[in-house]
Write a protein that holds these residues in place. Sequence first.
Motif, PDB file in Angstrom:
ATOM      1  N   ALA A  50      13.310  14.138 -20.427  1.00 23.87           N
ATOM      2  CA  ALA A  50      12.852  15.451 -19.961  1.00 23.87           C
ATOM      3  C   ALA A  50      11.342  15.439 -19.762  1.00 23.87           C
ATOM      4  O   ALA A  50      10.827  15.992 -18.787  1.00 23.87           O
ATOM      5  CB  ALA A  50      13.250  16.524 -20.960  1.00 23.87           C
ATOM      6  N   ARG A  51      10.631  14.806 -20.681  1.00 23.02           N
ATOM      7  CA  ARG A  51       9.171  14.725 -20.534  1.00 23.02           C
ATOM      8  C   ARG A  51       8.789  13.884 -19.316  1.00 23.02           C
ATOM      9  O   ARG A  51       7.831  14.200 -18.617  1.00 23.02           O
ATOM     10  CB  ARG A  51       8.552  14.148 -21.799  1.00 23.02           C
ATOM     11  N   LEU A  52       9.527  12.810 -19.097  1.00 24.80           N
ATOM     12  CA  LEU A  52       9.255  11.986 -17.917  1.00 24.80           C
ATOM     13  C   LEU A  52       9.500  12.778 -16.635  1.00 24.80           C
ATOM     14  O   LEU A  52       8.738  12.674 -15.676  1.00 24.80           O
ATOM     15  CB  LEU A  52      10.118  10.729 -17.928  1.00 24.80           C
ATOM     16  N   LYS A  53      10.568  13.561 -16.629  1.00 24.67           N
ATOM     17  CA  LYS A  53      10.848  14.368 -15.444  1.00 24.67           C
ATOM     18  C   LYS A  53       9.788  15.436 -15.249  1.00 24.67           C
ATOM     19  O   LYS A  53       9.393  15.727 -14.120  1.00 24.67           O
ATOM     20  CB  LYS A  53      12.225  15.029 -15.575  1.00 24.67           C
ATOM     21  N   LYS A  54       9.343  16.017 -16.350  1.00 24.58           N
ATOM     22  CA  LYS A  54       8.333  17.066 -16.269  1.00 24.58           C
ATOM     23  C   LYS A  54       7.049  16.515 -15.656  1.00 24.58           C
ATOM     24  O   LYS A  54       6.391  17.169 -14.858  1.00 24.58           O
ATOM     25  CB  LYS A  54       8.052  17.632 -17.657  1.00 24.58           C
ATOM     26  N   GLY A  55       6.684  15.306 -16.023  1.00 23.41           N
ATOM     27  CA  GLY A  55       5.482  14.686 -15.481  1.00 23.41           C
ATOM     28  C   GLY A  55       5.707  14.019 -14.136  1.00 23.41           C
ATOM     29  O   GLY A  55       4.814  13.368 -13.612  1.00 23.41           O
ATOM     30  N   LYS A  56       6.912  14.157 -13.608  1.00 22.66           N
ATOM     31  CA  LYS A  56       7.285  13.586 -12.309  1.00 22.66           C
ATOM     32  C   LYS A  56       7.133  12.065 -12.278  1.00 22.66           C
ATOM     33  O   LYS A  56       6.964  11.476 -11.226  1.00 22.66           O
ATOM     34  CB  LYS A  56       6.483  14.235 -11.180  1.00 22.66           C
ATOM     35  N   ILE A  57       7.178  11.459 -13.444  1.00 20.80           N
ATOM     36  CA  ILE A  57       7.050  10.003 -13.515  1.00 20.80           C
ATOM     37  C   ILE A  57       8.298   9.347 -12.935  1.00 20.80           C
ATOM     38  O   ILE A  57       8.210   8.382 -12.172  1.00 20.80           O
ATOM     39  CB  ILE A  57       6.812   9.554 -14.968  1.00 20.80           C
ATOM     40  N   ARG A  59      10.381  10.499 -10.719  1.00 18.92           N
ATOM     41  CA  ARG A  59      10.466  10.668  -9.266  1.00 18.92           C
ATOM     42  C   ARG A  59       9.630   9.606  -8.570  1.00 18.92           C
ATOM     43  O   ARG A  59      10.059   8.982  -7.612  1.00 18.92           O
ATOM     44  CB  ARG A  59       9.987  12.057  -8.857  1.00 18.92           C
ATOM     45  N   ASP A  60       8.422   9.391  -9.070  1.00 15.36           N
ATOM     46  CA  ASP A  60       7.562   8.375  -8.469  1.00 15.36           C
ATOM     47  C   ASP A  60       8.168   6.988  -8.617  1.00 15.36           C
ATOM     48  O   ASP A  60       8.098   6.161  -7.707  1.00 15.36           O
ATOM     49  CB  ASP A  60       6.172   8.415  -9.097  1.00 15.36           C
ATOM     50  N   CYS A  61       8.769   6.714  -9.771  1.00 12.31           N
ATOM     51  CA  CYS A  61       9.366   5.402  -9.999  1.00 12.31           C
ATOM     52  C   CYS A  61      10.598   5.184  -9.132  1.00 12.31           C
ATOM     53  O   CYS A  61      10.848   4.088  -8.658  1.00 12.31           O
ATOM     54  CB  CYS A  61       9.749   5.238 -11.459  1.00 12.31           C
ATOM     55  N   ARG A  62      11.372   6.233  -8.949  1.00 13.25           N
ATOM     56  CA  ARG A  62      12.606   6.104  -8.176  1.00 13.25           C
ATOM     57  C   ARG A  62      12.309   5.714  -6.732  1.00 13.25           C
ATOM     58  O   ARG A  62      13.072   4.989  -6.094  1.00 13.25           O
ATOM     59  CB  ARG A  62      13.384   7.420  -8.230  1.00 13.25           C
ATOM     60  N   LEU A  63      11.200   6.158  -6.235  1.00 13.46           N
ATOM     61  CA  LEU A  63      10.842   5.849  -4.859  1.00 13.46           C
ATOM     62  C   LEU A  63      10.409   4.397  -4.683  1.00 13.46           C
ATOM     63  O   LEU A  63      10.269   3.926  -3.569  1.00 13.46           O
ATOM     64  CB  LEU A  63       9.727   6.793  -4.385  1.00 13.46           C
ATOM     65  N   LYS A  64      10.211   3.708  -5.802  1.00  8.66           N
ATOM     66  CA  LYS A  64       9.712   2.327  -5.737  1.00  8.66           C
ATOM     67  C   LYS A  64      10.784   1.332  -6.183  1.00  8.66           C
ATOM     68  O   LYS A  64      10.536   0.466  -7.003  1.00  8.66           O
ATOM     69  CB  LYS A  64       8.476   2.191  -6.619  1.00  8.66           C
ATOM     70  N   GLY A  65      11.976   1.449  -5.660  1.00 12.23           N
ATOM     71  CA  GLY A  65      13.031   0.476  -5.959  1.00 12.23           C
ATOM     72  C   GLY A  65      13.538   0.581  -7.380  1.00 12.23           C
ATOM     73  O   GLY A  65      14.137   1.571  -7.755  1.00 12.23           O
ATOM     74  N   ASP A  66      13.304  -0.445  -8.186  1.00 18.92           N
ATOM     75  CA  ASP A  66      13.810  -0.469  -9.555  1.00 18.92           C
ATOM     76  C   ASP A  66      12.772   0.061 -10.544  1.00 18.92           C
ATOM     77  O   ASP A  66      12.690  -0.387 -11.674  1.00 18.92           O
ATOM     78  CB  ASP A  66      14.280  -1.868  -9.936  1.00 18.92           C
ATOM     79  N   GLY A  67      12.012   1.023 -10.120  1.00 19.88           N
ATOM     80  CA  GLY A  67      10.964   1.589 -10.967  1.00 19.88           C
ATOM     81  C   GLY A  67      11.483   2.278 -12.210  1.00 19.88           C
ATOM     82  O   GLY A  67      10.839   2.260 -13.257  1.00 19.88           O
ATOM     83  N   VAL A  68      12.667   2.906 -12.122  1.00 25.29           N
ATOM     84  CA  VAL A  68      13.234   3.575 -13.292  1.00 25.29           C
ATOM     85  C   VAL A  68      13.530   2.549 -14.374  1.00 25.29           C
ATOM     86  O   VAL A  68      13.316   2.794 -15.560  1.00 25.29           O
ATOM     87  CB  VAL A  68      14.502   4.369 -12.909  1.00 25.29           C
TER      88      VAL A  68
END
Length: 86
Positions: A50-57, A59-68
Amino acid sequence: MRHRRQARQDRQERQDRQDRQDRQDRLPDWKEQHNISHRRARARVEHVFARLKKGKILRDCRLKGDGVFWAAGGVAHMHNLALSEA
């Protein structure tokens, strides 16, 4: 006469269902303790996400392939560091 018999069978079936449900609802003590610890661990993990989603981390990782994958690994590593220092 037939109605009374049917009513008695219906009551017995309802009681049997209730008895089965009562047996299913109760867990052994060891299993209840295990579930408590599992719920606590799961809550901690969900709060991290939830904290990662709140900081939009994420979302940014998802756009970069295997960032999650890398973000989750980093969170796990930071968690292990925090545990080792405590």
